[in-house]
Motif scaffolding. Structure first.
Motif, PDB file in Angstrom:
ATOM      1  N   GLU A   1       0.691  -1.198  -0.203  1.00  0.00           N
ATOM      2  CA  GLU A   1       0.151  -0.082   0.011  1.00  0.00           C
ATOM      3  C   GLU A   1       0.700   1.206   0.154  1.00  0.00           C
ATOM      4  OE1 GLU A   1      -3.160   2.285   2.739  1.00  0.00           O
ATOM      5  OE2 GLU A   1      -2.970   0.129   3.123  1.00  0.00           O
ATOM      6  N   LEU A   2       1.907   1.447   0.761  1.00  0.00           N
ATOM      7  CA  LEU A   2       2.706   2.561   1.026  1.00  0.00           C
ATOM      8  C   LEU A   2       4.040   2.401   0.153  1.00  0.00           C
ATOM      9  CD1 LEU A   2       2.559   2.860   4.824  1.00  0.00           C
ATOM     10  CD2 LEU A   2       1.188   4.010   3.150  1.00  0.00           C
ATOM     11  N   GLY A   3       4.430   1.397  -0.197  1.00  0.00           N
ATOM     12  CA  GLY A   3       5.427   1.055  -1.056  1.00  0.00           C
ATOM     13  C   GLY A   3       6.894   1.114  -0.103  1.00  0.00           C
ATOM     14  N   ASP A   4       6.761   0.967   1.178  1.00  0.00           N
ATOM     15  CA  ASP A   4       7.979   1.033   1.863  1.00  0.00           C
ATOM     16  C   ASP A   4       8.693  -0.355   2.015  1.00  0.00           C
ATOM     17  OD1 ASP A   4       7.153   3.679   2.500  1.00  0.00           O
ATOM     18  OD2 ASP A   4       6.502   3.018   4.668  1.00  0.00           O
ATOM     19  N   GLU A   5       9.718  -0.279   2.119  1.00  0.00           N
ATOM     20  CA  GLU A   5      10.605  -1.570   2.229  1.00  0.00           C
ATOM     21  C   GLU A   5      11.029  -1.725   3.632  1.00  0.00           C
ATOM     22  OE1 GLU A   5      13.401  -2.616  -0.813  1.00  0.00           O
ATOM     23  OE2 GLU A   5      11.705  -3.138  -2.392  1.00  0.00           O
ATOM     24  N   ILE A   6      10.722  -2.939   4.564  1.00  0.00           N
ATOM     25  CA  ILE A   6      11.113  -3.109   5.539  1.00  0.00           C
ATOM     26  C   ILE A   6      11.954  -4.524   5.770  1.00  0.00           C
ATOM     27  CG2 ILE A   6      10.524  -3.085   8.270  1.00  0.00           C
ATOM     28  CD1 ILE A   6       7.832  -2.143   6.908  1.00  0.00           C
TER      29      ILE A   6
ATOM     30  N   LEU B   1      -3.109  -5.727   5.882  1.00  0.00           N
ATOM     31  CA  LEU B   1      -2.022  -5.206   5.099  1.00  0.00           C
ATOM     32  C   LEU B   1      -1.687  -6.260   4.135  1.00  0.00           C
ATOM     33  CD1 LEU B   1      -0.262  -3.889   8.512  1.00  0.00           C
ATOM     34  CD2 LEU B   1      -1.660  -2.605   6.876  1.00  0.00           C
ATOM     35  N   GLU B   2      -1.073  -5.692   3.283  1.00  0.00           N
ATOM     36  CA  GLU B   2      -0.388  -6.732   2.342  1.00  0.00           C
ATOM     37  C   GLU B   2       1.283  -6.229   2.198  1.00  0.00           C
ATOM     38  OE1 GLU B   2      -3.134  -8.208  -1.362  1.00  0.00           O
ATOM     39  OE2 GLU B   2      -2.918  -6.195  -1.398  1.00  0.00           O
ATOM     40  N   TYR B   3       1.739  -7.437   2.205  1.00  0.00           N
ATOM     41  CA  TYR B   3       3.188  -7.402   1.993  1.00  0.00           C
ATOM     42  C   TYR B   3       3.907  -8.364   0.975  1.00  0.00           C
ATOM     43  CZ  TYR B   3       3.236  -4.955   6.670  1.00  0.00           C
ATOM     44  OH  TYR B   3       3.030  -4.094   7.562  1.00  0.00           O
ATOM     45  N   LYS B   4       4.744  -7.995  -0.052  1.00  0.00           N
ATOM     46  CA  LYS B   4       5.447  -8.726  -0.664  1.00  0.00           C
ATOM     47  C   LYS B   4       6.799  -9.109   0.064  1.00  0.00           C
ATOM     48  CE  LYS B   4       6.818  -9.307  -5.399  1.00  0.00           C
ATOM     49  NZ  LYS B   4       7.006  -8.994  -6.818  1.00  0.00           N
ATOM     50  N   ILE B   5       7.432 -10.213  -0.146  1.00  0.00           N
ATOM     51  CA  ILE B   5       8.441 -10.759   0.395  1.00  0.00           C
ATOM     52  C   ILE B   5       9.476 -10.544  -0.830  1.00  0.00           C
ATOM     53  CG2 ILE B   5       9.859 -12.819   1.236  1.00  0.00           C
ATOM     54  CD1 ILE B   5       7.324 -13.920   2.554  1.00  0.00           C
ATOM     55  N   VAL B   6      10.210  -9.517  -0.597  1.00  0.00           N
ATOM     56  CA  VAL B   6      11.159  -9.185  -1.651  1.00  0.00           C
ATOM     57  C   VAL B   6      12.586 -10.048  -1.657  1.00  0.00           C
ATOM     58  CG1 VAL B   6      12.739  -7.167  -2.384  1.00  0.00           C
ATOM     59  CG2 VAL B   6      10.473  -6.882  -1.346  1.00  0.00           C
TER      60      VAL B   6
END
Length: 157
Positions: free
Chosen positions: A99-104, A149-154
């Motif tokens: 959603e936000l484009g942030d990588e953590i 929340l949706e996260y992609k495992i980079v």
């Protein structure tokens, strides 16, 4: 009833052992000295220093018991032999908030070592649970009180 397994990294195990040693060797002695001094002031029935010291002593003894139980039931996870294809306990993972484009970057640890300020999240946390067992490139949906929340495992580092 079986005691809960304490999952820790070798670094976390050392921290627990160090805390236990400090409590047993230093803090116990300090609080005993405070109690002794408070008793020397006379009437302990209205002595707040004595009450504070006794409360601290109870806290220290309780923490010692907790730490000893955790160490007795510790299962150490080693980072060196982790599969880099699947997220597991001990994995360091780069995820992207879709959603936000942030990588953590997070390291997945047991609940004892969880420290969000250091990007160490528990395997029992919503994000930790959602990404465990997942592979690079997969998208996970995490249910949180505020919604999904949706996260992609980079990457799995």
């Amino acid at each position: 009833m079986r005691e809960k397994e304490t999952i820790v990294t070798s670094e976390g195990l050392k921290q627990l052992e160090k805390e236990l040693e400090v409590l047993k060797s230093v803090k116990r002695r300090e609080v005993a000295q405070r109690i002794k001094q408070a008793i020397e002031f006379g009437d302990i029935s209205e002595n707040s220093e004595y009450e504070d010291a006794k409360n601290e002593q109870a806290f220290i003894e309780g923490r010692i018991i907790t730490l000893e139980k955790m160490l007795r039931n510790a299962r150490v996870i080693e980072n060196g032999n982790l599969d880099k294809n699947t997220v597991a306990l001990g994995s360091t993972v780069l995820i992207k908030d879709l959603e936000l484009g942030d990588e953590i970057k997070y390291t997945i640890v047991g609940s004892v070592e969880a420290d969000p300020d250091s990007n160490k999240i528990s395997n029992e946390s919503p994000v930790g649970k959602a990404i465990l067992g997942q592979k690079k490139g997969e998208v996970v949906v995490v249910e949180v009180p505020a919604g999904k929340l949706e996260y992609k495992i980079v990457d799995i580092l």
